[in-house]
Design a protein around this motif. Structure first.
Motif, PDB file in Angstrom:
ATOM      1  N   SER A 704       0.824  -1.201   0.000  1.00 47.04           N
ATOM      2  CA  SER A 704       0.000   0.000   0.000  1.00 47.04           C
ATOM      3  C   SER A 704       0.862   1.256   0.000  1.00 47.04           C
ATOM      4  O   SER A 704       1.840   1.351   0.748  1.00 47.04           O
ATOM      5  CB  SER A 704      -0.920   0.016   1.225  1.00 47.04           C
ATOM      6  N   ASP A 729      -3.497   3.372  -1.822  1.00 46.35           N
ATOM      7  CA  ASP A 729      -3.470   2.694  -3.119  1.00 46.35           C
ATOM      8  C   ASP A 729      -2.833   1.320  -2.900  1.00 46.35           C
ATOM      9  O   ASP A 729      -1.635   1.210  -2.626  1.00 46.35           O
ATOM     10  CB  ASP A 729      -2.663   3.518  -4.117  1.00 46.35           C
ATOM     11  N   ASP A 731      -1.840  -2.611  -3.863  1.00 44.98           N
ATOM     12  CA  ASP A 731      -1.524  -3.595  -4.905  1.00 44.98           C
ATOM     13  C   ASP A 731      -1.577  -4.999  -4.307  1.00 44.98           C
ATOM     14  O   ASP A 731      -1.386  -5.197  -3.110  1.00 44.98           O
ATOM     15  CB  ASP A 731      -0.129  -3.343  -5.481  1.00 44.98           C
ATOM     16  N   ASN A 732      -1.812  -5.976  -5.179  1.00 46.27           N
ATOM     17  CA  ASN A 732      -1.806  -7.398  -4.810  1.00 46.27           C
ATOM     18  C   ASN A 732      -2.890  -7.742  -3.792  1.00 46.27           C
ATOM     19  O   ASN A 732      -2.684  -8.572  -2.899  1.00 46.27           O
ATOM     20  CB  ASN A 732      -0.432  -7.817  -4.250  1.00 46.27           C
ATOM     21  N   ASN A 756      -3.874 -13.087  -5.973  1.00 52.61           N
ATOM     22  CA  ASN A 756      -3.642 -11.641  -5.873  1.00 52.61           C
ATOM     23  C   ASN A 756      -4.451 -10.907  -6.919  1.00 52.61           C
ATOM     24  O   ASN A 756      -4.408 -11.261  -8.102  1.00 52.61           O
ATOM     25  CB  ASN A 756      -2.164 -11.317  -6.061  1.00 52.61           C
ATOM     26  N   ASP A 758      -5.561  -7.226  -8.930  1.00 56.16           N
ATOM     27  CA  ASP A 758      -4.766  -6.166  -9.543  1.00 56.16           C
ATOM     28  C   ASP A 758      -4.555  -5.007  -8.579  1.00 56.16           C
ATOM     29  O   ASP A 758      -3.436  -4.566  -8.340  1.00 56.16           O
ATOM     30  CB  ASP A 758      -5.456  -5.671 -10.820  1.00 56.16           C
ATOM     31  N   ALA A 759      -5.631  -4.490  -8.020  1.00 57.42           N
ATOM     32  CA  ALA A 759      -5.506  -3.287  -7.197  1.00 57.42           C
ATOM     33  C   ALA A 759      -6.750  -3.104  -6.352  1.00 57.42           C
ATOM     34  O   ALA A 759      -7.812  -3.669  -6.613  1.00 57.42           O
ATOM     35  CB  ALA A 759      -5.292  -2.061  -8.078  1.00 57.42           C
TER      36      ALA A 759
END
Length: 923
Positions: A704, A729, A731-732, A756, A758-759
């Protein structure tokens, strides 16, 4: 994103050599320093969080928990020293600093009357004032609550105390607070420490720490860091919660507090006792004066209560012809929770420049639960008001679960001229033990019941034929016994170096260090399944439920019928050879052993540019993970071992700009991560024909990037207004999905695992306000208003493979456990002898579970909740207080739904709880 490879040991060695070279190449620093302590004049209580400042040099520090401060590296000369504590006029004095000497300069706050001091440092307003001083002086964004404030409200455990803070909310179990959410991020995304030491989780598959294990009576304070500096572990996306236990230097001299309490729950019609004792004192040993502090405490609470439940589990059929109910359960719970704990802490001032400590905390939480259930499965779905045919079973679960947490840490701090060296070695252990128990005794109706109907899709109320209540309608069909154990242990070592200096007449500080953490977690499950009783010597008569029936429970959500006697079921199975019923598959597929090692190094710097304080740093963490599980392909077991390694860099920048003594702006950019849960990582692979379910030990951690900006204005005693905006923001993002039909799992109808995404992102605004209305004439000046609210939003992208389309599809989702709105409102009043406080806690609906990644209508949400609590206290004498508390005044239920609020997933009610207690305190 594939993890990158780095050689961590070489990095740490080069970093350390570079920093030392930079320091030794600089100018020489003067050795003069100023030390002292801030206390309250009448009570002698030390005051934490006060700003101490040399005006001419713009050098400042903050008083610690014991009220002490030290300013180092001060050139000889005459200076103005100021001390600022909320609610008190700033204190100033002239001091003379000499080279290579320590000047002792103590301060006492001096309100006009003892009553005014009481308001500033004790009671509701004083407790809030302490926390606000900690918040104001912190270099990062924090929220805090003191032990005094915890005692002002009927909060049984740590999580319930934390729900009062801005941006925090809790998840409850059987009406009691258990897990904590920070800024819309669920419990697994937050870290928990005890006195700065990471706390492992007693739950088998999670990292989240169930904070109902720890009694609130053993605490001194709770501090939640919502932004992380480089010297902190980077393992949280929402925040890091530090539980700070007692220290003898938190108070002046001998202290003790004794609590005796009884509570009553109206739903279970039971009374529960509670006892707690904490004490501390300071001793002089050797040539020192009050240089040894010993603090300890014990707490015990044995609570009996219950809940009534009706749930569908989302068992609805939503189609064009209407909405039909397919299954339903009635559940009655009788619960006994025994929560006990102890703390023992030693603080020793070896010299003026070296302090040592040994801190210990132990908690034990035993949860005994008897659950009776009626399970209805309709042959064809039925609409409200319509009758259908249903297969019915009665079920018993009777288990005892014990969770234990232990933390011990030995460390200290040493000063050498302008250097400070901090060191610590720590061990933390947690465990969960479920001795062998009846996890499911099922009695099935011999024939399906006709004319079964229900009304109300939110709180379904059943109508059943008379045979439903007859014990001879049911026969014992299956009994499952289970036992399990989980152990989680972490060892850590930490070393930090700090140097204070000046850059062009600006106060500065350089800090660097490293940390090593090794964690081992294992899980072991044993299952026995007893069935086919007619083939094991049971006659038809022996299987009738009439031989195992108990009194009907006091169920308030409809007709329930007879209960089931645990002892009778156990007696019936006593003559069977349990080895014949041992389930190899069920006893193996959940077992795992994992080991996780995190090696970290960091460097960070701080500089004060007039009214601006800047802190910048970078942290490096290398993670090595190894795991051992089992592969079961339907015929045989085989061991499955998987290793993983990844590393991460975490740059951060924090800024605090002071507009005036009581107004400041904050901003930060930080980076952090959360490692996957152990349930997600466990390398267990189970194949059942064309269906497979497995963990994913190669998951990447969630990362993040975090942005925070805020404004704070302090208004005298217990007064603050603050506004914060935050954005994360991520990720994973990790979620459960079905890979059936993909290249690797093309032959499977179902392949459930974790992946996981994308976002994901979280954004929000956090507001807080509190004020002691001391500007009003007496007696109205005793009123206190406190309120906070957090408005947030989240979005995650979930991908799944559509075998029919032979293509990857995706949909948007909320993050689990994220409420768009959370808030608290507290109205209080206090005088020298009386105190009352009414507190409301609110959280809007949130996503509980994604049942089917392909179908948003199957997502389970928890409805909005508002809980209202009342606390009233009266001082019989200066040190003796009697109190009355009422919890859940509006009898707020827990309600979860699918596809709109009208359709039940679970409805549960707990009743009101009342407490009457006595506190005896000596300062």
């Amino acid at each position: 994103m594939k993890p990158t490879q780095h050689r961590a040991p070489a990095f740490k060695r080069n970093l350390l050599l570079s920093v030392i070279a930079a320091l030794t190449a600089g100018q020489a620093w003067a050795d003069g320093q100023i030390s002292g302590q801030l206390t309250a004049q009448v009570s002698g209580l030390p005051l934490q969080g006060s700003r101490v400042r040399i005006e001419e040099l713009n050098v400042s520090t903050v008083t610690a928990r014991d009220g002490r401060y030290t300013l180092r590296g001060i050139e000889p000369g005459r200076y103005t020293l100021s001390v600022s504590y909320l609610g008190v006029q700033t204190l100033t004095r002239q001091v003379e600093v000499s080279d290579n000497e320590t000047l002792i300069s103590n301060f006492q706050i001096k309100p006009a009357t003892p009553e005014a001091e009481y308001v500033i440092v004790m009671g509701q307003a004083g407790s809030l004032n302490k926390a606000l001083n900690v918040q104001r002086s912190a270099d990062n964004v924090v929220s805090a609550v003191s032990a005094d404030a915890i005692g002002q409200l009927p909060d049984t455990n740590v999580s319930e105390a934390l729900q009062r803070l801005p941006g925090l909310s809790i998840e409850r179990d059987q009406g009691e607070g258990r897990y904590v959410r920070v800024r819309g991020l669920g419990p697994d995304y937050n870290a928990v420490t005890v006195n700065g030491v990471n706390l492992p989780s007693p739950d088998s598959g999670r990292r989240a720490v169930a904070l109902d294990v720890i009694p609130s009576d053993l605490l001194e304070s709770l501090v939640v860091s919502k932004t992380l500096t480089a010297d902190m572990d980077a393992n949280s996306l929402g925040g890091s919660i530090d539980i700070q236990s007692l220290s003898a230097f938190d108070r002046d001299g001998m202290f003790y507090s004794f609590i005796a309490e009884g509570s009553y729950n109206e739903l279970s019609d039971s009374t529960s006792p509670k006892l707690a004792l904490t004490a501390s004192d300071q001793f002089s040993i050797g040539s020192g004066t009050n240089n040894l502090g010993i603090a300890g405490g014990i707490s015990w609470y044995d609570r009996e209560f219950g809940s009534d439940n009706v749930e569908t589990g989302g068992g609805w059929d939503f189609d064009d012809e209407g909405t039909l109910l397919e299954e339903l359960e009635q559940r009655d719970y009788l619960i006994t929770r025994e929560r006990s704990g102890a703390t023992l802490n030693f603080d020793y001032k070896l010299s003026d420049n070296t302090q040592l400590y040994w801190r210990n905390l132990y908690s034990r939480y035993t949860d005994s639960e008897v659950r009776l259930a009626n399970i209805f499965e309709f042959e064809e779905g039925v609409a409200p008001g319509e009758a259908g045919v249903a297969e019915v079973a009665r079920e018993l679960k009777d288990r005892e679960e014990t969770q234990e947490i232990f933390s011990t840490a030995f460390g200290g701090s040493s000063r050498l001229n302008n250097w400070t060296i901090d060191y610590r070695a720590a061990l933390s252990e947690s465990s969960e033990d479920e001795p062998r128990h009846v996890s499911g005794a099922v009695f099935e109706a011999s024939d399906a019941f006709e004319s079964v109907s229900f009304t109300d899709t939110r709180q379904p109320h059943l109508s059943t034929p008379a045979a439903f209540l007859s014990v001879d309608s049911y026969e014992m069909a299956e009994v499952e016994k289970a036992g399990s154990g989980t152990n989680d242990e972490e060892r850590s070592f930490q070393l930090d170096f700090t140097r204070d200096f000046f850059i062009a007449q600006h106060s500065a500080q350089l800090k660097f260090g490293g940390k090593y953490r090794n964690r081992e977690k294992d899980n072991d499950v044993e299952i026995w399944v007893y069935e086919d009783f007619d083939e094991n010597g049971f006659s038809d008569d022996q299987l009738l439920m009439s031989h195992y029936a108990a009194d009907a429970p006091d169920y308030t959500l409809g007709q329930f019928g007879p209960g089931i006697d645990t002892a009778a079921v156990a007696s019936a199975l006593a003559g069977l050879n349990e080895e014949d019923f041992y389930s190899d598959e069920d006893s193996t597929i959940e077992d795992f052993d994992v080991e996780e090692t995190v090696s970290a190094a960091y460097v960070m710097g701080r500089v004060d540019l007039n009214s601006l304080r800047l802190i910048a740093g970078v942290r490096y963490e290398d993670t090595e993970f190894s795991s051992m599980g089992t592969r079961f392909d339907g015929d045989e077991f085989s061991p499955l071992a998987v290793d993983n390694q990844y590393d991460n860099w975490f740059p951060s920048v924090h800024a605090r700009y002071t507009l005036g003594e009581n107004t400041q702006l904050r901003g930060s950019w930080t980076n952090s991560l959360v490692r996957p849960n152990f349930e997600q990582l466990a390398p267990n692979f189970v194949i059942d024909d064309e269906e497979a379910e497995f963990g994913n030990p190669l998951l990447d951690p969630m990362e993040s990037e975090n942005f925070d900006v805020g404004f704070e204005h302090y208004m005298g005693v217990a007064g603050v207004v603050s506004v914060y905006a935050f954005y994360k923001d991520i990720d994973n993002f990790i979620y459960q999905t079905d890979l059936a039909g993909t290249d690797q799992y093309g032959d499977y109808d179902e392949a459930i695992t974790f992946a996981n995404g994308d976002a994901a992102e979280v954004s929000g605004v956090e507001l807080a306000f509190s004020k002691q209305l001391d500007f009003l004439p007496a007696p109205f000046s005793g009123f206190l208003v406190s309120a906070n609210a957090t408005f947030s939003d989240s979005e995650a992208n979930l991908s799944y493979y559509d075998a029919d389309e032979s293509n990857w599809l995706s949909r948007d989702s909320k993050l689990p456990s994220q409420s768009d709105t959370t808030g608290n409102l507290s109205l209080g009043y206090e005088s020298s002898s009386f105190s009352v406080r009414l507190a409301a806690n609110y959280k809007s609906e949130y996503l509980l579970e994604v049942q089917d990644v392909t179908d948003a209508d199957a997502d389970v949400y928890v409805d909005e909740q508002t809980q209202l609590d009342l606390s009233a206290r009266y001082y019989l004498t200066d040190g003796v207080q009697v109190y009355l508390e009422a919890l859940n005044l509006t009898d707020e239920p827990y309600y979860a739904y699918v596809n709109g609020r009208a359709y039940n997933a679970q409805y549960e009610t707990y009743g009101l709880t009342f407490k009457l207690g006595l506190t005896v305190t000596n300062f």
